[in-house]
Scaffold this motif. Structure first.
Motif, PDB file in Angstrom:
ATOM      1  N   TYR A  20     -28.265-139.028   8.962  1.00 52.00           N
ATOM      2  CA  TYR A  20     -26.888-138.669   8.614  1.00 52.00           C
ATOM      3  C   TYR A  20     -26.110-138.277   9.850  1.00 52.00           C
ATOM      4  CZ  TYR A  20     -28.561-138.508   3.831  1.00 52.00           C
ATOM      5  OH  TYR A  20     -29.101-138.850   2.628  1.00 52.00           O
ATOM      6  N   ASP A  25     -22.173-138.166   1.725  1.00 43.73           N
ATOM      7  CA  ASP A  25     -22.030-139.582   2.057  1.00 43.73           C
ATOM      8  C   ASP A  25     -21.110-140.274   1.050  1.00 43.73           C
ATOM      9  OD1 ASP A  25     -22.433-142.153   3.139  1.00 43.73           O
ATOM     10  OD2 ASP A  25     -24.316-142.428   2.082  1.00 43.73           O
ATOM     11  N   LEU A  75     -26.699-134.013   0.630  1.00 43.16           N
ATOM     12  CA  LEU A  75     -26.410-134.920   1.742  1.00 43.16           C
ATOM     13  C   LEU A  75     -25.891-136.258   1.225  1.00 43.16           C
ATOM     14  CD1 LEU A  75     -29.389-134.306   4.205  1.00 43.16           C
ATOM     15  CD2 LEU A  75     -27.026-133.501   4.426  1.00 43.16           C
ATOM     16  N   ARG A  76     -26.499-136.762   0.162  1.00 42.83           N
ATOM     17  CA  ARG A  76     -26.035-138.024  -0.429  1.00 42.83           C
ATOM     18  C   ARG A  76     -24.618-137.862  -0.998  1.00 42.83           C
ATOM     19  NH1 ARG A  76     -31.574-138.493  -1.317  1.00 42.83           N
ATOM     20  NH2 ARG A  76     -31.574-137.412  -3.307  1.00 42.83           N
ATOM     21  N   LEU A  96     -25.196-129.985   8.958  1.00 48.75           N
ATOM     22  CA  LEU A  96     -24.958-131.277   9.597  1.00 48.75           C
ATOM     23  C   LEU A  96     -23.967-131.141  10.747  1.00 48.75           C
ATOM     24  CD1 LEU A  96     -25.357-134.314   9.795  1.00 48.75           C
ATOM     25  CD2 LEU A  96     -23.672-134.580   7.949  1.00 48.75           C
ATOM     26  N   PRO A 102     -26.932-139.340  15.010  1.00 44.88           N
ATOM     27  CA  PRO A 102     -27.422-139.186  13.650  1.00 44.88           C
ATOM     28  C   PRO A 102     -28.781-138.492  13.629  1.00 44.88           C
ATOM     29  CG  PRO A 102     -27.576-141.479  14.325  1.00 44.88           C
ATOM     30  CD  PRO A 102     -26.912-140.741  15.426  1.00 44.88           C
ATOM     31  N   ALA A 139     -19.652-137.731   5.278  1.00 47.35           N
ATOM     32  CA  ALA A 139     -20.751-138.064   6.184  1.00 47.35           C
ATOM     33  C   ALA A 139     -21.161-139.508   5.937  1.00 47.35           C
ATOM     34  CB  ALA A 139     -21.938-137.135   5.943  1.00 47.35           C
ATOM     35  N   ASP A 140     -21.879-140.060   6.913  1.00 49.50           N
ATOM     36  CA  ASP A 140     -22.465-141.382   6.766  1.00 49.50           C
ATOM     37  C   ASP A 140     -23.972-141.230   6.709  1.00 49.50           C
ATOM     38  OD1 ASP A 140     -20.315-143.205   6.718  1.00 49.50           O
ATOM     39  OD2 ASP A 140     -20.066-143.008   8.885  1.00 49.50           O
ATOM     40  N   GLY A 141     -24.586-141.786   5.686  1.00 55.89           N
ATOM     41  CA  GLY A 141     -26.031-141.805   5.571  1.00 55.89           C
ATOM     42  C   GLY A 141     -26.524-143.226   5.738  1.00 55.89           C
ATOM     43  N   ALA A 146     -32.874-136.127   7.545  1.00 56.84           N
ATOM     44  CA  ALA A 146     -32.635-135.059   6.576  1.00 56.84           C
ATOM     45  C   ALA A 146     -33.494-133.825   6.842  1.00 56.84           C
ATOM     46  CB  ALA A 146     -32.867-135.572   5.161  1.00 56.84           C
ATOM     47  N   LYS A 168     -31.292-132.831  -0.346  1.00 52.56           N
ATOM     48  CA  LYS A 168     -30.982-134.226  -0.008  1.00 52.56           C
ATOM     49  C   LYS A 168     -29.925-134.794  -0.947  1.00 52.56           C
ATOM     50  CE  LYS A 168     -35.373-135.416   2.146  1.00 52.56           C
ATOM     51  NZ  LYS A 168     -36.590-136.240   2.034  1.00 52.56           N
ATOM     52  N   TRP A 187     -33.819-141.337   5.878  1.00 55.35           N
ATOM     53  CA  TRP A 187     -32.363-141.363   5.949  1.00 55.35           C
ATOM     54  C   TRP A 187     -31.892-140.564   7.151  1.00 55.35           C
ATOM     55  CZ3 TRP A 187     -28.832-143.915   2.920  1.00 55.35           C
ATOM     56  CH2 TRP A 187     -29.345-144.584   1.817  1.00 55.35           C
TER      57      TRP A 187
END
Length: 184
Positions: A145, A123, A119-120, A78, A88, A128-130, A91, A116, A143
């Motif tokens: 990110y 968040d 990644l969540r 990321l 952004p 991170a922001d998803g 995924a 994934k 999604w």
């Protein structure tokens, strides 16, 4: 000594976040430390707000310290895309960079679904922001990110450890290392 607005402010800040009294105590303790550090005889609202930011930052730093190798690889992927101006980003492209980074350091590669999950996790940990977005006429929701700029940017974190083969100790080294890992 506390100003009249400190206790209600700390209670409100804590209630908005976790609603936990322990969180409020952390904020109050940190606010007192900040007032002492600044040589102030009183703890005011500005100390409370600064304390909240510091406590949140410390929580993110601690979460980053405790991340697994796979989570660090997801963060590196990321970060590489963020550095290239592509955030952004969905995924799937992050997963492609992740596989490249994992291959270069000879780490196991997770399947896309498990990736994934990492990644969540980033968040949920505030790294991170998803955001769920619609894919238009070609499919359902997807999604996207990006790195969260507050309370801490992973690039400003002084020690990100991808695994025993890659140990990064400064922002410029991180940027150069991630770029070299993804072939930029």
């Amino acid at each position: 000594m506390l100003t009249d607005d400190v206790i209600p402010l700390i209670a409100a800040l804590s209630a908005q976040d976790t609603g936990d009294a322990r969180q409020a105590i952390k904020y109050l303790r940190k606010a007192g430390e900040l007032a002492d550090k600044h040589g102030d005889d009183w703890v005011g609202a500005e100390h409370a707000r600064e304390a909240q930011a510091l406590v949140e930052r410390e929580a993110v730093v601690e979460a980053m310290r405790e991340m697994t190798t796979q989570a660090h690889l997801a963060l590196a992927a990321l970060t590489a895309l963020e550095l290239s101006g592509d955030a952004p980003v969905r995924a799937k492209p992050i997963y492609g960079v992740y596989k490249s980074v994992a291959s270069r350091i000879d780490a196991d590669k997770l399947g896309q679904r498990r990736f994934k999950d990492h990644l969540r996790e980033l968040d949920m940990q505030g790294i991170a922001d998803g955001e769920k977005v619609t894919a238009g006429s070609i499919g359902g929701p997807a999604w996207e990110y990006q790195l969260r700029s507050t309370p801490i940017s992973p690039l400003k974190f002084s020690r990100i450890r991808l695994d025993s083969q890659i140990s990064i100790s400064s922002e410029s080294v991180l940027i150069d290392r991630v770029r070299s890992l993804v072939g930029e």
